[in-house]
Write an enzyme that holds these catalytic residues in place. Structure first.
Site, PDB file in Angstrom:
ATOM      1  CE  LYS A   1      38.933  24.673  37.099  1.00  0.00           C
ATOM      2  NZ  LYS A   1      38.726  23.465  37.942  1.00  0.00           N
TER       3      LYS A   1
ATOM      4  CE  LYS B   1      33.934  21.289  42.176  1.00  0.00           C
ATOM      5  NZ  LYS B   1      34.732  21.011  40.963  1.00  0.00           N
TER       6      LYS B   1
ATOM      7  CB  SER C   1      33.101  17.594  31.214  1.00  0.00           C
ATOM      8  OG  SER C   1      33.397  16.704  32.263  1.00  0.00           O
TER       9      SER C   1
END
Length: 558
Positions: free
Chosen positions: A171, A183, A438
């Protein structure tokens, strides 16, 4: 390995018949044999049939292992791009040495590099003790820091965090954000804990990550995810800054998604949903793709359904509604609602805040059956992974599936959608709005100044001087016999004259990022003749970028 897989895949799958009947510009874009370089058509020769990658996979489960599922998508992309990577290597090595190098780097990219498994005790408010389980996976350090959210869910597992971390790598590459993928997950149902207990869990989890070197502004930067938000990110930032980051001036860059007062950024809360909107916008306004689907460009006459009315679903719904699309259905874990005349997102949000559920919303009726199979133009799965499977894919009525969630479509379902000429806008592109903003927040924290603060007044004064200069030039040319010649800016320009706010800059940067990335995916799809297989185009795009980093940096100690 990848080349052999690719050669097997090129054998026996014909492109959808609908592609052959598309308009000329669409045929030029999408009608060629998928996966091979563009060549001039030869009269009398039909394109060779091809197999889809999921047919070559050994795992035919309707509910596949999540990480294996992502690896399967990676393998598909790698099989398509391997020959091109070998061809583009500018070295004096032999063909075999080049291919070995490419395959070696692809093997480096694919696996998850690190997985941290934790367990720690907390004392609950009633005096009882409980052991909490948590995980943090770092898929790739080709770019640092690693980046990825923290979710609180009883479904958290090692497989899930590995899969989501790998998706984060691809991504970030798709939208050109210089992070590796990571993650985290804590295996709890946050509804079963008080705010005090959740703060204990969050702060202790942060300390465990810090002790193991799994958090830091230049190491690994978490963010909000399922059942976490600004509050939890603020606890993480405070815990890190008060302990291991006490002497680090950049300590608050250890996490993103924070409140504004703690170094957050305007526009972060809605970023993922806004990114979903921009992603759909870029493809729905592309006439060539819409003609393939038998649709007109634009949002004006489109209906959509949202599965999941959390942060992503709500903001996706808001922006699509604002630009003219009509939401006819919304699904949640406890049920779904339907109104063919449209559902207002603000009214539904207010109702849910008051009642804790969307069921009972007075301007919609209960929808019996799966909302994923409802009649609409655009389906936005914005809940959790593996929602669209081999079982329900044949009954999906939407022409566009916009993956707001991570991994909502299994490989078998993806194959069915391609066969049915349904366009899937893939997760690794569509929900990248969150990590994009972010990145902006992380840069703001490192720069220690908000966007636009140094230029607000200068830009405003420059704009007024420009208008005054135009006015004076006209008056000198035509004279003032009829009075002054005022220059009246339009309402849109008037809004910009005062200078861009931080939110304006964030929204502009996100829109540009999503537009540029969409164009890259479209070019990749055309380059490799992938048709409507945008997922593979996105993976190819990501693999090319990650490969370039590894190849140019070199591999240490090999």
């Amino acid at each position: 390995m990848y080349r052999c897989l690719g050669e097997a895949l090129l054998l026996s799958r014909a492109g959808p018949a609908a592609l052959g009947s598309a308009a000329a510009d669409s045929a030029a874009l999408l009608g060629r044999t998928r996966g091979q370089p563009a060549t001039a058509p030869q009269p009398g020769l039909a394109p060779p049939a091809r197999r889809h990658y999921s047919e070559a996979a050994a795992d035919r489960e309707d509910d596949p292992n999540f990480f294996k599922m992502v690896e399967g998508f990676f393998d598909r992309g790698a099989s398509i791009v391997e020959d091109k990577l070998v061809e583009d290597l500018k070295t004096r090595e032999s063909e075999e040495q080049k291919r070995n190098r490419v395959r070696g780097i692809l093997r480096i990219i694919k696996p998850c590099n690190h997985v941290l498994s934790l367990s720690f005790p907390i004392r609950r408010d009633d005096g009882s003790w409980e052991v909490i389980e948590g995980y943090r996976a770092q898929h790739s350090q080709h770019r640092t820091p690693c980046k990825g959210g923290i979710r609180y869910s009883t479904d958290v597992s090692v497989d899930e965090v590995k899969a989501l971390a790998s998706l984060m790598t691809y991504k970030c590459a798709v939208v050109d954000v210089p992070f590796g993928g990571a993650k985290a997950g804590v295996k709890i149902n946050p509804k079963n804990y008080t705010d005090n207990e959740l703060e204990k869990i969050t702060r202790r989890f942060t300390m465990e990550l810090a002790k193991k070197g799994f958090i830091g502004p230049g190491i690994d930067v978490p963010a909000p995810d399922m059942s976490t938000g600004e509050r939890e990110m603020s606890w993480i930032a405070d815990t890190y800054a008060s302990t291991i980051g006490h002497y680090d001036i950049n300590a608050h860059a250890c996490v993103t998604g924070k409140p504004i007062s703690q170094g957050g950024i305007h526009g972060r809360i809605s970023a993922t949903g806004r990114g979903v909107f921009h992603g759909i916008e870029n493809f729905i306004n592309e006439a060539s793709y819409m003609s393939i689907l038998g649709m007109t460009p634009g949002f004006g006459d489109k209906t959509f359904v949202v599965q999941g009315f959390g942060n992503v679903g709500l903001h996706s719904m808001r922006y699509l509604h604002r630009f003219g699309a009509k939401c006819v259905g919304v699904g949640e874990s406890d049920g779904s609602i339907w109104n063919p005349d449209g559902i207002d997102p603000k009214e539904l949000e207010d109702f849910k805040l008051q009642h804790g559920t969307i069921l009972g919303f007075p301007k919609a009726k209960i929808y019996e059956g799966s909302i994923l199979e409802a009649d609409c133009d655009i389906l936005i799965p914005a809940a959790s992974e593996k929602q669209l499977t081999k079982s329900n894919a044949p009954r999906v009525k939407a022409k566009i599936i916009a993956e707001g969630a991570n991994g909502p479509t299994t490989p078998e379902a993806d194959k069915i959608f391609l066969e049915r000429n349904i366009m899937v806008i893939p997760d690794l592109y569509l929900n990248a709005g969150g990590v994009t903003v972010s990145y902006f927040e992380w840069l703001k924290n490192l720069n220690h100044v908000s966007y636009g603060r140094l230029t607000f007044k200068y830009e405003r004064d420059s704009n007024y001087h420009l208008l005054m200069s135009v006015q004076e030039s006209l008056e000198r040319k035509f004279g003032k016999h009829g009075g002054t010649i005022p220059i009246v800016p339009t309402a849109e320009f008037q809004d910009r004259i005062s200078g861009a706010s931080e939110k304006d800059i964030v929204h502009s940067g996100l829109a540009y990022t999503m537009e540029r990335s969409a164009r890259q995916i479209m070019r990749t799809a055309m380059k490799y003749n992938l048709g409507l297989d945008l997922r593979t185009a996105a993976y190819v795009n990501a693999i090319e970028k990650v490969f370039k980093v590894y190849n140019e940096a070199g591999v240490t100690f090999t």
